[in-house]
Design a protein around this motif. Structure first.
Motif, PDB file in Angstrom:
ATOM      1  N   PHE B 251      12.718   0.367  -2.897  1.00  0.00           N
ATOM      2  CA  PHE B 251      12.230  -0.983  -2.621  1.00  0.00           C
ATOM      3  C   PHE B 251      11.224  -1.001  -1.476  1.00  0.00           C
ATOM      4  O   PHE B 251      11.500  -1.471  -0.370  1.00  0.00           O
ATOM      5  CB  PHE B 251      13.394  -1.940  -2.351  1.00  0.00           C
ATOM      6  N   GLY B 252      10.071  -0.484  -1.792  1.00  0.00           N
ATOM      7  CA  GLY B 252       9.028  -0.469  -0.780  1.00  0.00           C
ATOM      8  C   GLY B 252       7.653  -0.546  -1.389  1.00  0.00           C
ATOM      9  O   GLY B 252       7.457  -0.351  -2.592  1.00  0.00           O
ATOM     10  N   HIS B 276      12.947   4.818  -6.114  1.00  0.00           N
ATOM     11  CA  HIS B 276      13.273   3.734  -7.034  1.00  0.00           C
ATOM     12  C   HIS B 276      12.711   2.429  -6.484  1.00  0.00           C
ATOM     13  O   HIS B 276      12.861   2.137  -5.296  1.00  0.00           O
ATOM     14  CB  HIS B 276      14.798   3.635  -7.164  1.00  0.00           C
ATOM     15  N   GLY B 277      12.064   1.681  -7.332  1.00  0.00           N
ATOM     16  CA  GLY B 277      11.550   0.384  -6.890  1.00  0.00           C
ATOM     17  C   GLY B 277      10.426   0.484  -5.883  1.00  0.00           C
ATOM     18  O   GLY B 277      10.267  -0.391  -5.031  1.00  0.00           O
ATOM     19  N   VAL B 278       9.639   1.547  -6.010  1.00  0.00           N
ATOM     20  CA  VAL B 278       8.538   1.756  -5.071  1.00  0.00           C
ATOM     21  C   VAL B 278       7.208   1.453  -5.775  1.00  0.00           C
ATOM     22  O   VAL B 278       6.986   1.884  -6.906  1.00  0.00           O
ATOM     23  CB  VAL B 278       8.550   3.205  -4.528  1.00  0.00           C
ATOM     24  N   VAL B 279       6.356   0.734  -5.096  1.00  0.00           N
ATOM     25  CA  VAL B 279       5.039   0.378  -5.630  1.00  0.00           C
ATOM     26  C   VAL B 279       3.976   1.065  -4.781  1.00  0.00           C
ATOM     27  O   VAL B 279       3.925   0.867  -3.562  1.00  0.00           O
ATOM     28  CB  VAL B 279       4.834  -1.143  -5.605  1.00  0.00           C
ATOM     29  N   GLY B 301      11.810   2.465 -12.282  1.00  0.00           N
ATOM     30  CA  GLY B 301      11.417   1.235 -11.619  1.00  0.00           C
ATOM     31  C   GLY B 301      10.360   1.419 -10.557  1.00  0.00           C
ATOM     32  O   GLY B 301      10.335   0.658  -9.588  1.00  0.00           O
ATOM     33  N   ASN B 302       9.517   2.437 -10.726  1.00  0.00           N
ATOM     34  CA  ASN B 302       8.425   2.661  -9.771  1.00  0.00           C
ATOM     35  C   ASN B 302       7.083   2.393 -10.443  1.00  0.00           C
ATOM     36  O   ASN B 302       6.949   2.536 -11.665  1.00  0.00           O
ATOM     37  CB  ASN B 302       8.453   4.100  -9.263  1.00  0.00           C
TER      38      ASN B 302
END
Lengths: 309, 310
Positions: B251-252, B276-279, B301-302
């Motif tokens: 998440f970043g 995970h969840g990194v943009v 989820g990236n």
């Protein structure tokens, strides 16, 4: 001789009143009206602080509500501990049918604020209610544990690189909380403000945030920001707007679009990604979903009970 | 009569200056210059603390015009709390940026020590440390909260392993922003415009709710076994995030990395690290906005430049 001793004792007592034994300079209503809180401070409001150091309220500061500034901090490096007290103005606002203020007797133009500070300012532990605007501080500051409500402008505005924690911004005639670049904000509640609830203009991190019943977007984050663990409900326009490259995760977006202007639950652009977001029940306009201009669905998102586009 | 009145008054003042009523020992500029804050403290800087206990700044401490000694408050025993009381430890150090976002040199460059130097289990809180040869350096098991650390000629905030750091903004220092020697917990941190890495974790630990922008090195750098989540890393000189073996990154947002090293990746992960969840978007230079992956795991989820990450 006796009168000289008495005069000395009075002077000592006065000095003691100005400085607590911990070296913190105390500010209260009487001292604000008398002046002399710092070397540049004249009688009445604003209380002007022109020396770095530590200051503490020992009473509420009350005024009619139309002052441009109540405490004006002219130098960087000041700590102002509201000490559980408040800066309480008599400003009154009118509220439309949707809950946020539509006008106030006194409203801010740009830089007015009940507390105006420079860079590296720390504001903590108190209330700012019924002023022309709330708190405005410069870069690299710390703001925590403040309630800012019913002001005629932005609730809390902070400069780049600021840490914000424990802010409750309610019913202000402007953005609830606004940060320029590179802030870390958490534990923020922004409700019933007349524009956006929370706005990070560029990068930074916002977590544990609740935005409800604000007139524009609930939460608006600029390029490269990180938003997570949030709830954005019943705002006038979008639930969340995220700029290029932002990361959005673990949040609930519901019943936005109250103003009737077509708005999406989540609006993302330029490679921004979203994950673990649940969007339901938009009012009017587009459906309860994502408006994406090159945004990326990172998975585990739900829009009105089905996978998001 | 007058002399007795004066004596009583003087005694009251001295007592108030030395100890607050709650047993906390007070430190201010006058006492620092006079010496005697502690049994081992001599006139001038550094203020030397050699007795365990709780200390409170009652004025700013200002030490201008010299880099020597580096240390302004030297805590020579473990288990000391130093409450800055909203005050600061200030020098007149000036740093030059040389056209970059971060300082390239300062009038005084620090050694390994900070303006506030402490041993194990030191607590430092509630104030500012600016313009010194170094920032804050404390030992293992310490706690650092509510600090603004800026414009120092060395690392901003260095803490020993098993330390907790929260609500700090560390900017414009000639070194790392926050440096942990081992396993630390960092939360609600801003590290911007520092000359080296924004956050440097030499061991495992946790970084949460962090903003790392425009540092000369990596935004966030972990040696391995760390957890990094809820962060933003923008326009750093090298990588946005370096995740050592076994680190989990989630998440970043990472953007515009590689200002100084245009071969640097957005996220560099190795040895079973997961993300995970990194943009990741828009790197500078030749390297794409992506993950440099040597044995790391894409946990899903990236997004890399609006597409799938490797």
């Amino acid at each position: 001789m006796q009168s000289a001793a008495r005069a000395l004792a009075v002077a000592v007592l006065a000095a003691t009143a100005a400085h607590a034994t911990d070296g913190v300079i105390e500010i209260n209503q009487a001292r604000a009206l008398a002046g002399g809180v710092s070397s540049c401070d004249g009688p009445g409001f604003p209380v002007d602080l022109c020396e770095p150091g530590s200051y503490r309220l020992t009473s509420d500061l009350a005024h009619p509500g139309d002052l441009n500034w109540v405490v004006f901090i002219h130098v960087p490096g000041v700590t102002l501990d509201l000490n559980g007290f408040g800066i309480l103005g008599g400003n009154t606002c009118q509220y439309g049918g949707l809950g946020w203020p539509t006008s106030c007797a006194a409203s801010a133009l740009t830089i007015e604020a009940a507390i105006r500070g420079g860079d590296r300012t720390t504001i903590l532990n108190g209330r700012v209610v019924g002023n022309i605007a709330g708190i405005h501080v410069g870069a690299e500051s710390i703001v925590r544990d403040v309630l800012v409500t019913n002001n005629g402008g932005v609730g809390v505005s902070v400069g780049a690189g600021t840490v914000v924690s424990g802010v409750n911004a309610i019913s202000n005639l402007g953005v609830g909380l606004e940060c320029r670049a590179g802030c870390t904000a958490s534990e923020v509640v922004a409700t019933s403000n007349s524009t956006h609830g929370i706005q990070l203009l560029e990068d930074g991190s916002l977590t544990h945030a609740t935005a409800m019943s604000n007139a524009s977007a609930g939460i608006r984050v600029g390029p490269n920001a990180q938003l997570s663990q949030f709830s954005s409900v019943s705002n006038g326009l979008q639930g969340v707007v995220a700029g290029d490259g932002a990361s959005i995760s673990t949040g609930a977006i519901r019943s936005n679009g109250w103003t009737g202007v077509p708005a999406c639950g989540l609006e993302v652009s330029g490679g921004a990604g979203f994950h673990g977001v649940v969007i339901t029940s938009i009012w009017g306009g587009p459906s309860a979903t994502v408006c994406s201009a090159n945004g990326v669905n990172l998975g585990s998102n739900a829009c009105q009970g089905v996978p998001c586009p | 009569m007058r002399s007795r009145f004066g004596a009583v008054l003087a005694a009251a003042f001295v007592g108030a200056a030395a100890h607050a009523g709650d047993g906390v020992i007070e430190i201010n500029q006058t006492k620092a210059l006079a010496g005697g804050v502690n049994t081992c403290d001599t006139p001038g800087f550094p203020v030397t603390i050699c007795d365990k206990g709780s200390y409170l700044l009652t004025s700013d401490l200002v030490r201008n015009g010299s880099a020597v000694p580096d240390i302004v408050v030297s805590i020579g025993v473990p288990d000391v709390t130093l409450d800055l009381g909203g005050h600061g430890v200030f020098g007149d150090n000036v740093c030059q940026t040389g056209g970059t976002f971060w300082p390239m040199s300062c009038a005084y460059s620090g050694t390994a020590w900070g303006a506030i130097y402490g041993l194990q289990r030191t607590t430092v809180r509630n104030g500012r440390v600016a313009g010194n040869a170094g920032g804050v350096s404390v030992g293992d098991g310490s706690t650092v909260r509510d600090l603004i650390v800026s414009g120092n000629g060395g690392t901003g905030l260095a803490v020993g392993t098993r330390s907790i750091v929260s609500r700090v903004t560390v900017t414009g220092n000639l070194g790392h922003g926050v440096f942990c020697w081992g396993a630390c917990a960092l939360e609600e941190v801003v590290v911007n415009n520092n000359q080296a890495n924004g956050i440097e974790l030499l061991g495992p630990g946790s970084v949460r709710r962090a903003t790392a922008s425009r540092n000369g090195g990596a935004g966030i750098h972990s040696a391995g076994g760390a957890q990094i989540s809820h962060f933003s890393s923008l326009s750093n000189g090298h990588q946005g995030v370096v995740a050592g073996d076994g680190t989990v990154v989630s998440f970043g947002s990472i953007r515009d990395s590689g200002w100084a090293d245009q071969t640097a990746c957005g996220l560099e992960a190795s040895g079973g690290a997961g993300y995970h969840g990194v943009v990741i978007t828009s790197n500078w230079g030749t390297n794409p906005a992506t993950v440099c992956n040597t044995g790391a795991v894409n946990l899903g989820g990236n997004a890399c430049q609006a597409g799938a990450c490797p």
